[in-house]
Design a protein around this motif. Sequence first.
Motif, PDB file in Angstrom:
ATOM      1  N   SER A 145       0.728  -1.358   0.031  1.00 32.74           N
ATOM      2  CA  SER A 145       0.070  -0.047  -0.139  1.00 32.74           C
ATOM      3  C   SER A 145       0.811   1.247  -0.061  1.00 32.74           C
ATOM      4  CB  SER A 145      -1.004  -0.183   1.253  1.00 32.74           C
ATOM      5  OG  SER A 145      -0.207   0.140   2.524  1.00 32.74           O
ATOM      6  N   MET A 146       0.419   2.437  -0.202  1.00 30.83           N
ATOM      7  CA  MET A 146       0.986   3.669  -0.270  1.00 30.83           C
ATOM      8  C   MET A 146       1.619   3.881   1.008  1.00 30.83           C
ATOM      9  SD  MET A 146      -0.561   6.809  -2.476  1.00 30.83           S
ATOM     10  CE  MET A 146      -0.906   7.917  -1.073  1.00 30.83           C
ATOM     11  N   LEU A 147       0.786   3.831   2.136  1.00 26.39           N
ATOM     12  CA  LEU A 147       1.309   3.955   3.581  1.00 26.39           C
ATOM     13  C   LEU A 147       2.322   3.087   3.895  1.00 26.39           C
ATOM     14  CD1 LEU A 147      -2.008   4.430   5.827  1.00 26.39           C
ATOM     15  CD2 LEU A 147      -0.133   6.226   5.093  1.00 26.39           C
ATOM     16  N   ALA A 148       2.190   1.954   3.341  1.00 26.53           N
ATOM     17  CA  ALA A 148       3.414   0.865   3.549  1.00 26.53           C
ATOM     18  C   ALA A 148       4.784   1.028   2.954  1.00 26.53           C
ATOM     19  CB  ALA A 148       3.127  -0.718   3.258  1.00 26.53           C
ATOM     20  N   ARG A 149       4.777   2.197   1.891  1.00 26.33           N
ATOM     21  CA  ARG A 149       6.098   2.610   1.173  1.00 26.33           C
ATOM     22  C   ARG A 149       6.518   4.007   1.649  1.00 26.33           C
ATOM     23  NH1 ARG A 149       3.952   3.564  -4.038  1.00 26.33           N
ATOM     24  NH2 ARG A 149       1.777   2.360  -3.615  1.00 26.33           N
ATOM     25  N   ASP A 150       5.895   4.404   2.786  1.00 21.73           N
ATOM     26  CA  ASP A 150       6.319   5.768   3.339  1.00 21.73           C
ATOM     27  C   ASP A 150       7.394   5.652   4.061  1.00 21.73           C
ATOM     28  OD1 ASP A 150       6.385   8.202   4.589  1.00 21.73           O
ATOM     29  OD2 ASP A 150       4.312   8.429   4.873  1.00 21.73           O
ATOM     30  N   PRO A 151       8.720   6.143   3.575  1.00 20.53           N
ATOM     31  CA  PRO A 151       9.725   5.829   4.526  1.00 20.53           C
ATOM     32  C   PRO A 151       9.692   6.930   5.854  1.00 20.53           C
ATOM     33  CG  PRO A 151      10.286   7.413   2.308  1.00 20.53           C
ATOM     34  CD  PRO A 151       8.833   6.824   2.403  1.00 20.53           C
ATOM     35  N   GLU A 152       9.073   7.882   5.872  1.00 15.26           N
ATOM     36  CA  GLU A 152       8.915   8.637   7.088  1.00 15.26           C
ATOM     37  C   GLU A 152       8.056   7.731   8.130  1.00 15.26           C
ATOM     38  OE1 GLU A 152       7.843  12.580   6.174  1.00 15.26           O
ATOM     39  OE2 GLU A 152       9.539  12.758   4.986  1.00 15.26           O
ATOM     40  N   LEU A 153       7.067   7.389   7.673  1.00 16.71           N
ATOM     41  CA  LEU A 153       6.242   6.562   8.490  1.00 16.71           C
ATOM     42  C   LEU A 153       6.970   5.240   9.259  1.00 16.71           C
ATOM     43  CD1 LEU A 153       3.326   6.596   9.670  1.00 16.71           C
ATOM     44  CD2 LEU A 153       2.588   5.119   7.890  1.00 16.71           C
ATOM     45  N   ALA A 154       7.662   4.774   8.264  1.00 10.65           N
ATOM     46  CA  ALA A 154       8.484   3.352   8.577  1.00 10.65           C
ATOM     47  C   ALA A 154       9.607   4.089   9.696  1.00 10.65           C
ATOM     48  CB  ALA A 154       9.266   2.916   7.384  1.00 10.65           C
ATOM     49  N   HIS A 155      10.208   5.292   9.593  1.00  8.28           N
ATOM     50  CA  HIS A 155      11.280   5.634  10.330  1.00  8.28           C
ATOM     51  C   HIS A 155      10.444   5.818  11.864  1.00  8.28           C
ATOM     52  CE1 HIS A 155      14.582   7.911  11.905  1.00  8.28           C
ATOM     53  NE2 HIS A 155      13.953   8.797  12.214  1.00  8.28           N
ATOM     54  N   GLU A 156       9.361   6.602  11.794  1.00 13.76           N
ATOM     55  CA  GLU A 156       8.503   6.841  12.893  1.00 13.76           C
ATOM     56  C   GLU A 156       8.103   5.700  13.791  1.00 13.76           C
ATOM     57  OE1 GLU A 156       4.668   9.703  13.960  1.00 13.76           O
ATOM     58  OE2 GLU A 156       5.234   9.600  12.052  1.00 13.76           O
ATOM     59  N   LEU A 157       7.621   4.833  12.900  1.00 15.38           N
ATOM     60  CA  LEU A 157       7.376   3.311  13.623  1.00 15.38           C
ATOM     61  C   LEU A 157       8.566   2.717  14.368  1.00 15.38           C
ATOM     62  CD1 LEU A 157       5.074   1.308  14.521  1.00 15.38           C
ATOM     63  CD2 LEU A 157       6.165   0.103  11.982  1.00 15.38           C
ATOM     64  N   TRP A 158       9.681   2.801  13.684  1.00 20.51           N
ATOM     65  CA  TRP A 158      11.010   2.430  14.221  1.00 20.51           C
ATOM     66  C   TRP A 158      11.084   3.027  15.606  1.00 20.51           C
ATOM     67  CZ3 TRP A 158      13.942  -1.867  12.620  1.00 20.51           C
ATOM     68  CH2 TRP A 158      14.994  -2.011  13.208  1.00 20.51           C
ATOM     69  N   GLU A 159      11.099   4.245  15.535  1.00 15.51           N
ATOM     70  CA  GLU A 159      11.341   5.067  16.648  1.00 15.51           C
ATOM     71  C   GLU A 159      10.555   5.029  18.037  1.00 15.51           C
ATOM     72  OE1 GLU A 159      14.300   7.136  17.025  1.00 15.51           O
ATOM     73  OE2 GLU A 159      14.706   6.185  15.123  1.00 15.51           O
ATOM     74  N   TRP A 160       9.339   4.887  17.481  1.00 15.35           N
ATOM     75  CA  TRP A 160       8.036   4.744  18.396  1.00 15.35           C
ATOM     76  C   TRP A 160       8.318   3.392  19.168  1.00 15.35           C
ATOM     77  CZ3 TRP A 160       4.372   1.136  19.168  1.00 15.35           C
ATOM     78  CH2 TRP A 160       3.337   1.414  19.908  1.00 15.35           C
ATOM     79  N   SER A 161       8.517   2.359  18.452  1.00 18.25           N
ATOM     80  CA  SER A 161       8.810   0.969  18.865  1.00 18.25           C
ATOM     81  C   SER A 161      10.000   1.020  19.759  1.00 18.25           C
ATOM     82  CB  SER A 161       8.848   0.029  17.608  1.00 18.25           C
ATOM     83  OG  SER A 161       8.016   0.271  16.842  1.00 18.25           O
ATOM     84  N   ASP A 162      11.024   1.551  19.352  1.00 14.39           N
ATOM     85  CA  ASP A 162      12.163   1.446  20.224  1.00 14.39           C
ATOM     86  C   ASP A 162      11.955   2.237  21.459  1.00 14.39           C
ATOM     87  OD1 ASP A 162      14.666   0.562  19.773  1.00 14.39           O
ATOM     88  OD2 ASP A 162      15.596   2.460  18.660  1.00 14.39           O
ATOM     89  N   VAL A 163      11.317   3.399  21.643  1.00 12.12           N
ATOM     90  CA  VAL A 163      10.867   3.963  22.862  1.00 12.12           C
ATOM     91  C   VAL A 163      10.148   3.112  23.540  1.00 12.12           C
ATOM     92  CG1 VAL A 163       9.679   6.056  23.755  1.00 12.12           C
ATOM     93  CG2 VAL A 163      11.207   6.419  22.048  1.00 12.12           C
ATOM     94  N   MET A 164       9.017   2.479  23.004  1.00 11.43           N
ATOM     95  CA  MET A 164       7.987   1.859  23.877  1.00 11.43           C
ATOM     96  C   MET A 164       8.632   0.788  24.481  1.00 11.43           C
ATOM     97  SD  MET A 164       5.428   3.459  23.710  1.00 11.43           S
ATOM     98  CE  MET A 164       4.241   2.695  24.534  1.00 11.43           C
ATOM     99  N   THR A 165       9.579  -0.120  23.539  1.00 10.51           N
ATOM    100  CA  THR A 165      10.163  -1.490  24.321  1.00 10.51           C
ATOM    101  C   THR A 165      11.360  -0.892  25.131  1.00 10.51           C
ATOM    102  OG1 THR A 165      11.442  -1.132  22.230  1.00 10.51           O
ATOM    103  CG2 THR A 165       9.910  -2.776  22.356  1.00 10.51           C
ATOM    104  N   GLN A 166      11.715   0.400  25.200  1.00 16.69           N
ATOM    105  CA  GLN A 166      12.772   0.485  26.172  1.00 16.69           C
ATOM    106  C   GLN A 166      12.058   0.890  27.519  1.00 16.69           C
ATOM    107  OE1 GLN A 166      15.628   3.325  24.243  1.00 16.69           O
ATOM    108  NE2 GLN A 166      16.141   1.926  22.806  1.00 16.69           N
ATOM    109  N   GLU A 167      11.043   1.723  27.378  1.00 15.15           N
ATOM    110  CA  GLU A 167      10.286   2.541  28.547  1.00 15.15           C
ATOM    111  C   GLU A 167       9.776   1.226  29.396  1.00 15.15           C
ATOM    112  OE1 GLU A 167       6.952   4.811  27.597  1.00 15.15           O
ATOM    113  OE2 GLU A 167       8.113   6.564  27.122  1.00 15.15           O
ATOM    114  N   MET A 168       9.524   0.059  28.615  1.00 20.31           N
ATOM    115  CA  MET A 168       8.813  -1.002  29.425  1.00 20.31           C
ATOM    116  C   MET A 168      10.027  -2.021  29.793  1.00 20.31           C
ATOM    117  SD  MET A 168       5.727  -1.058  27.143  1.00 20.31           S
ATOM    118  CE  MET A 168       4.675   0.326  27.386  1.00 20.31           C
ATOM    119  N   ALA A 169      11.400  -1.566  29.848  1.00 22.27           N
ATOM    120  CA  ALA A 169      12.342  -2.541  30.184  1.00 22.27           C
ATOM    121  C   ALA A 169      12.652  -2.587  31.829  1.00 22.27           C
ATOM    122  CB  ALA A 169      13.516  -1.803  29.719  1.00 22.27           C
TER     123      ALA A 169
END
Length: 283
Positions: free
Chosen positions: A259-283
Motif C-alpha cells: 500500500s501507499m502508506l506501507a511505502r512511506d519512508p517517514e512512517l517506517a522511520h517513525e514506527l521504528w522510533e516509536w517501537s524503540d521508545v516503547m520497548t525501552q520504556e517497558m524494560a
Amino acid sequence: MQQQTILITGGNDGIGRATAQVLLERGHRVIIAGRSKEKLAAAVATLRYRTNKEAIDWLYCDLASLETVREAASTFTTQFGKLDVLINNAGVFTNELQYSEDGIELQFAVNHLGHFLLTKLLLPLLKAAPAGRIVNLASVAHFHGKLDFESLTGEDGPECYNGLEAYARSKLANVLFTRELARRYPEIESNCLHPGVIRTRIANKETRWFISLFWNLYKPFMRSTRCGARTPLYLAMSPEVRNVTGRYFDERQCCRKPSMLARDPELAHELWEWSDVMTQEMA
Ligand SMILES: NC(=O)c1ccc[n+]([C@@H]2O[C@H](COP(=O)([O-])OP(=O)(O)OC[C@H]3O[C@@H](n4cnc5c(N)ncnc54)[C@H](OP(=O)(O)O)[C@@H]3O)[C@@H](O)[C@H]2O)c1
C-alpha cells in the motif's frame, strides 16, 4: 544446502507449524516459539513423529509480554548461539479491545511490537550468520491499515475499537518494519508476505462466537497450511531471494507493490522510533 538454524514464532500451530515441518523434512534445525509450553511440547512431539527428525526444539516466548520476549532472546542466544533465519510468523486476531501485559493494544503488541523487540535482540546472531534472513508474515489486510500512534495504548476506549482495523494496522506495521529493517541492516535480507487465505484457527481463538462461526463457514474455500507455508519457505530459503530485501510478496511468491502508506519512508522511520521508545520504556 547446508543445515540452517531457523526460529519460527507461533510455530506450534497453523502456517508456522506447516513451515516448521517442511524445514525439518529438508534437514534444517528448527526452533518453534510460542506462548504455551504445553502446546509447544505437543507440537514438537507431533513434528518429530511426522518427519522422523529430531532437530526441533521449542522456546517459550509470549509476544504479549516484553519481559518474556527479552528472556526468550537471551535463552535462545545462550542455548543455540546461532541463527540463520528468523520467521516472525505468530499472529493474533481479536474483535474486542484487549491489552498486552505492557498496556499496548493486543494485536499491535503481538503482531508487531513483540516481534520488533525479539528481532532487535537477535540481530547480533543474524548479522553473524553467513546469509542472515528475516521473514515477516504480513497480510493483504495491510492495504486497509492506517497508523495512528495515539490509539495504540487504547485511550479511545472499547466503543471505538474495530478489530479488523486494528488487525490491518498491525499488518501495515509488519510491512513498514520490513522496509525499515532492510534500510538499517542491508547485510540481512528482510522481506514480508501475504500467505494467502489459509485454513487455520486464527479467527477461532480470541473472537466472539459469531466471528468464529463465520470463519468456519469459509474454511472449505480456504487453502491448506501447507500452501500457506510456500511463501515463507521461499523467502526463508530460496537462492532467488539473495540480495532481495525490504519487499512484500504475495501467496504466489511474486513481489508486489504494498500500500501507499506501507511505502512511506517517514512512517517506517517513525514506527521504528516509536517501537524503540516503547520497548525501552517497558524494560
Ligand atoms: N490464516 C490466514 O488466512 C492468514 C492470512 C494472512 C496473514 N496471516 C498471518 O499468518 C500468520 C500465522 O497465522 P495463522 O493463520 O497460522 O494463525 P494460527 O494458526 O492461529 O497461528 C498463530 C500462531 O501465533 C501464536 N501466537 C498467538 N499469540 C501469541 C503470543 N502472544 N505469543 C506468541 N505466540 C502467539 C499462536 O499460538 P497459540 O497456538 O497459542 O494460539 C499460533 O502458534 C499470522 O501472522 C497471520 O496474521 C494469516
